[in-house]
Design an enzyme around this catalytic site. Structure first.
Site, PDB file in Angstrom:
ATOM      1  N   LYS A  10      23.581 -17.355 -46.840  1.00 20.66           N
ATOM      2  CA  LYS A  10      22.463 -16.641 -47.460  1.00 20.66           C
ATOM      3  C   LYS A  10      21.111 -17.264 -47.133  1.00 20.66           C
ATOM      4  O   LYS A  10      20.084 -16.608 -47.245  1.00 20.66           O
ATOM      5  CB  LYS A  10      22.685 -16.527 -48.962  1.00 20.66           C
ATOM      6  CG  LYS A  10      23.817 -15.545 -49.248  1.00 20.66           C
ATOM      7  CD  LYS A  10      23.985 -15.234 -50.714  1.00 20.66           C
ATOM      8  CE  LYS A  10      25.108 -14.229 -50.895  1.00 20.66           C
ATOM      9  NZ  LYS A  10      26.438 -14.771 -50.493  1.00 20.66           N
TER      10      LYS A  10
HETATM   11  C1  PLP Z   1      27.443 -13.946 -50.021  1.00 17.03           C
HETATM   12  C2  PLP Z   1      28.575 -14.576 -49.294  1.00 17.03           C
HETATM   13  C3  PLP Z   1      29.549 -13.804 -48.624  1.00 17.03           C
HETATM   14  C4  PLP Z   1      29.570 -12.298 -48.645  1.00 17.03           C
HETATM   15  O1  PLP Z   1      28.489 -11.711 -47.960  1.00 17.03           O
HETATM   16  P1  PLP Z   1      28.076 -10.196 -48.283  1.00 17.03           P
HETATM   17  O2  PLP Z   1      26.839  -9.976 -47.517  1.00 17.03           O
HETATM   18  O3  PLP Z   1      27.878 -10.128 -49.764  1.00 17.03           O
HETATM   19  O4  PLP Z   1      29.199  -9.341 -47.828  1.00 17.03           O
HETATM   20  C5  PLP Z   1      30.569 -14.475 -47.957  1.00 17.03           C
HETATM   21  N1  PLP Z   1      30.637 -15.811 -47.961  1.00 17.03           N
HETATM   22  C6  PLP Z   1      29.727 -16.583 -48.586  1.00 17.03           C
HETATM   23  C7  PLP Z   1      29.892 -18.055 -48.572  1.00 17.03           C
HETATM   24  C8  PLP Z   1      28.659 -15.994 -49.267  1.00 17.03           C
HETATM   25  O5  PLP Z   1      27.776 -16.776 -49.888  1.00 17.03           O
END
Ligand code: PLP
Length: 548
Positions: free
Chosen positions: A113
């Site tokens: 993120k």
């Molecule tokens: C947010 C997140 C995801 C999922 O991503 P999306 O965009 O919500 O599908 C997968 N792995 C980690 C570690 C995340 O923080």
């Protein structure tokens, strides 16, 4: 380029308004009025660009120069990715001839993120600074108060995205004592004055409810200009498209050592993406629609498998049919939740070893549904933009009211043209972590990445020989130490501290913390905290101004 809501279609917004608004007032999500196509010479012109240079090229296809000049965009992007520890920002690691891992976790909080939130934070600051520069002396400055709830996985990415940003304060609520020690430390050791960690005596759902109450309080919301950084913000999707392009070029370079130019030209990439709210993989869909030669995108879910079930049946339903649906628990996307997971309190969310993907519904999926409606129902009313918005509104209304909707066969067929989907359970996740550690090149995967790696192996047998798999790695294994340790404690040679723990995490637990305790899960108490700091910050700004 202008943007419109998936449930409206008539009103067009600038990029700036799209980013600052987040969720559309009609409950829809913003998408661009058209998907831009790649420039003719992109393969040669872009082949050797850095992450930041490539980001300028890709993002400028979606952001008009008269909104953000190329120089400003370059400065924003450079600042955003200078915080990453790896020179390539998102490096591509080879596991075997057919499998690569795209590591997205080299940002400040060791999770994917960061790629989006580092950029979003700078973008917010840029827009506010520009608006405030136009104000007359003494006129009230525009400020933004970001409020969110986290179960621990992603609050830190939001905090690191917004720390020390002018005219922005951020309040992140977490359930006291219920987030992992590392995650708690990652959040609360950020001591910048504009960052406020609020430890609520209660559960994650309590935190989420408080945030909802605050956003629903019109007066409070308007007074403090509440903002959200949740995963539906368009700028987050946009920032994420860049690593699809970068990895395409990196893969080409790595393969050119062993493949002839003609064999290389045949290669098609299958991206496998650990998925929760569908933001990461949606960026890949945009890259594909822009013209990047992607074979298919693989949705990898944990046992919260609403998406895997959709690709099997065409039904998008919160609860596996057969089990009853609690319609009263159905809600629109939760504005204000900074957490990746969008939880609805039916008790229907399953706790898994990959908690950042523990969702009941997948908020960004609505954006894909719009494109499927637009293309798939071209012979009916839905051929127009507004028509497709009507179709999507009806589908989402059904999900809200009945907990489910089913798309026509033609729409499902289109979804299957671009995507595959697989569900992966916790036991398989642990097995996969073990497999990649015990076999060369001895890679340690975090549980989210392991969900992707498992799905990749399941679908590989049906792949065309020209396909190479790139699995997106969404978190550093040290961030999810419990699952990794559980998988590997019996493996010969495993040493968590020596092999996995990054130097940045050492001593983190002992660092100075700043946190505000709230003794009961009551919205009023959180409001008082926000009021108190808002007053301090406003008087700090005016005294600073007075002293100039
Ligand atoms: C947010 C997140 C995801 C999922 O991503 P999306 O965009 O919500 O599908 C997968 N792995 C980690 C570690 C995340 O923080």
């Amino acid at each position: 380029m202008k943007y419109f809501s998936t449930r409206g279609g008539e009103q067009l917004l600038s990029f700036e308004d799209t980013v600052l608004t987040g969720l559309a007032p009609d409950g829809g999500l913003y998408i661009p009025e058209h998907i831009p196509q790649l420039p003719k010479d992109w393969r040669t012109e872009w082949a050797h660009l850095s992450f930041a240079e490539l980001a300028v090229e890709v993002l400028s296809l979606y952001i008009d120069q008269d909104e953000i000049s190329r120089d400003d965009l370059r400065a924003l992007v450079e600042k955003s990715y200078a915080t990453f520890r790896h020179p390539e920002v998102t490096p591509l690691v080879r596991l075997d001839d057919k499998t690569y891992v795209l590591e997205l976790f080299h940002g400040p909080t060791f999770a994917f993120k960061d790629v989006a939130l580092q950029f979003l934070g700078n973008l917010f600051e840029f827009f506010l600074a520009r608006r405030n520069a136009k104000k007359a002396h003494g006129e009230q400055r525009e400020r933004l108060t970001v409020v969110g709830a986290t179960s621990g996985d992603t609050g830190s990415a939001a905090i690191y995205g917004l720390r020390n940003k002018k005219d922005i304060s951020i309040f992140i609520l977490h359930p006291k004592g219920r987030v992992s020690p590392i995650q708690e430390a990652q959040m609360t050791t950020v001591t910048d004055e504009n960052v406020h960690n609020v430890a609520v005596k209660g559960t994650f759902d309590d935190c989420q409810d408080i945030v909802k109450t605050l956003f629903g309080d019109k007066e409070f919301n308007a007074k403090h200009r509440l903002g959200a950084v949740n995963s539906i913000n368009w700028a987050r999707i946009l920032a994420q498209t860049v690593y699809y392009f970068l990895s395409y070029f990196h893969l080409g370079r790595q393969l050119s050592a062993t493949l002839s130019p003609s064999a290389l030209a045949e290669i098609r990439i299958q991206y496998v993406v650990p998925t929760g709210n569908f933001g990461d993989i949606l960026a890949g869909y945009f890259a594909k629609r822009m013209g990047l030669p992607i074979a298919r995108l693989v949705v990898a879910t944990n046992s919260n498998d609403i998406l895997a079930r959709f690709w099997r049946s065409g039904a998008y339903e919160k609860v596996d049919s057969g089990a009853g649906v609690d319609a009263s628990a159905a809600t629109a996307p939760v504005e204000g939740a900074s957490d990746g997971a969008q939880r609805v309190d039916t008790g229907g969310v399953k706790e898994t070893l990959s908690p950042a993907m523990d969702i009941l519904v997948s908020s960004n999926f609505e954006r894909l549904l719009w494109y499927l409606a637009h293309e798939g129902l071209a012979e009916s009313d839905a051929e127009t933009r507004v028509g497709a918005c009507g179709t999507v509104s009806a589908w989402m209304q059904a999900v809200r009211a009945d907990g489910r909707t089913t798309v026509p066969a033609r729409v499902l067929e289109l979804a299957r043209r671009d995507f595959l989907a697989e569900r992966v359970g916790d036991e398989q996740t642990l097995d996969t972590i073990r497999y990649y550690f015990e076999n060369a090149p001895h890679y340690v995967a975090d549980p989210h990445t392991a969900v992707g790696l498992t799905a990749a192996r399941v679908v590989a047998s049906q792949n065309d020989p020209s396909e190479v798999q790139v699995v997106l790695s969404t978190a550093h294994p040290a961030k999810f130490s419990e699952a990794v340790t559980r998988a590997l404690q019996g493996s010969p040679g495993f040493d968590f501290e020596g092999q996995v723990l990054p130097p940045e995490f050492k001593g983190l637990l002992e660092k100075e913390r700043r946190v505000i305790d709230i003794d009961a899960p009551q919205p009023e108490l959180v409001k008082q905290v926000i009021e108190r700091f808002a007053q301090e910050e406003t008087s700090a700004t005016s005294s600073a101004r007075a002293s100039v």
